[in-house]
Design a protein around this motif. Structure first.
Motif, mmCIF file in Angstrom:
data_model
loop_
_atom_site.group_PDB
_atom_site.id
_atom_site.type_symbol
_atom_site.label_atom_id
_atom_site.label_comp_id
_atom_site.label_asym_id
_atom_site.label_seq_id
_atom_site.Cartn_x
_atom_site.Cartn_y
_atom_site.Cartn_z
ATOM 1 N N UNK A 38 0.806 -1.225 0.000
ATOM 2 C CA UNK A 38 0.000 0.000 0.000
ATOM 3 C C UNK A 38 0.841 1.277 0.000
ATOM 4 N N UNK A 39 2.091 1.172 0.383
ATOM 5 C CA UNK A 39 2.918 2.362 0.487
ATOM 6 C C UNK A 39 2.997 2.852 1.926
ATOM 7 N N UNK A 40 3.824 3.849 2.131
ATOM 8 C CA UNK A 40 4.075 4.361 3.476
ATOM 9 C C UNK A 40 2.892 5.139 4.052
ATOM 10 N N UNK A 41 1.928 5.536 3.206
ATOM 11 C CA UNK A 41 0.825 6.365 3.709
ATOM 12 C C UNK A 41 -0.081 5.624 4.682
ATOM 13 N N UNK A 42 -0.016 4.283 4.713
ATOM 14 C CA UNK A 42 -0.850 3.544 5.662
ATOM 15 C C UNK A 42 -0.257 3.562 7.058
ATOM 16 N N UNK A 43 0.973 4.046 7.182
ATOM 17 C CA UNK A 43 1.600 4.119 8.493
ATOM 18 C C UNK A 43 2.056 2.760 8.983
ATOM 19 N N UNK A 44 2.323 2.693 10.263
ATOM 20 C CA UNK A 44 2.765 1.438 10.874
ATOM 21 C C UNK A 44 2.088 1.300 12.227
ATOM 22 N N UNK A 45 1.765 0.079 12.608
ATOM 23 C CA UNK A 45 1.111 -0.110 13.906
ATOM 24 C C UNK A 45 2.124 -0.058 15.048
ATOM 25 N N UNK A 46 1.602 0.146 16.233
ATOM 26 C CA UNK A 46 2.439 -0.013 17.421
ATOM 27 C C UNK A 46 2.732 -1.496 17.567
ATOM 28 N N UNK A 47 3.822 -1.791 18.232
ATOM 29 C CA UNK A 47 4.221 -3.190 18.411
ATOM 30 C C UNK A 47 3.197 -3.916 19.278
#
Length: 199
Positions: A38-47
């Motif tokens: 999806x690309x970086x715009x979806x962000x990343x979740x917390x661990x």
């Protein structure tokens, strides 16, 4: 949705067994694939499990994921909008599940909306995403992004057409699976009901 208190007894045991199926290493792989797809715009979740759930809970990341697998074709989810309302989030998740089923994920591999939204069975969410990734790798239509070794390819049909002559030849051969009676005899057998004589 009403808040539920802690579970006791059998309910706690069942939920504990479900929670043990969640795989933290698989979570890392799925997050890496979703971000690559999806690309970086979806962000990343917390661990952790809760961070993974909160990242996917509103259905937007899942909708972007399934839309990205369709490439230039018409997108299955037309409107992807983040909302704070529970029913809108659940509707977005349901749209993802419908689009994933049309993509080819079997019903048995699908999670239920509450499994993700309420966090009841995040291992089922992982199974669905694994099945979706495997299908994307198997289709090999150029829409899959990421490392192909993250998912196994599904088996595909390998149709064979035999002529009538070849089929008739096969009927005259007795396969070894049928067994053989060569070398079999009743020598040394005793009658029924009599003890075997050992000298």
């Amino acid at each position: 949705m009403a808040n539920k208190g802690p579970a006791y007894g059998l309910s706690r045991e069942v939920q504990s067994k479900i929670d043990k199926k969640y795989d933290a290493e698989l979570e890392e792989r799925l997050v890496a694939w979703i971000r690559a797809q999806c690309g970086e715009e979806v962000g990343a979740p917390e661990e952790g499990k809760t961070g993974f759930q909160n990242w996917l809970k509103d259905g937007c990341v899942l909708s972007h994921l399934i839309n990205s697998l369709y490439g230039a074709n018409p997108k299955p989810i037309k409107k992807v909008a983040s909302s704070g309302m529970a029913f809108k989030q659940m509707e977005q998740i349901s749209q993802f599940l419908g689009a994933a089923e049309r993509y080819g994920v079997t019903k048995t591999d699908m999670f239920q909306t509450v499994d993700l939204w309420e966090g009841k069975d995040l291992a089922a969410v992982q199974r669905t995403l694994m099945a979706l990734g495997s299908l994307a790798v198997t289709k090999d239509d150029g829409c899959y992004q990421g490392d192909p070794s993250w998912f196994h390819k599904k088996s595909q049909e390998n149709r064979r057409d035999f002529s009538d002559e070849q089929l008739k030849e096969g009927q005259s051969v007795i396969g070894l699976q049928m067994g053989t009676n060569k070398g079999a005899s009743q020598a040394g057998m005793t009658g029924y009901g009599r003890p075997r004589q050992i000298l």
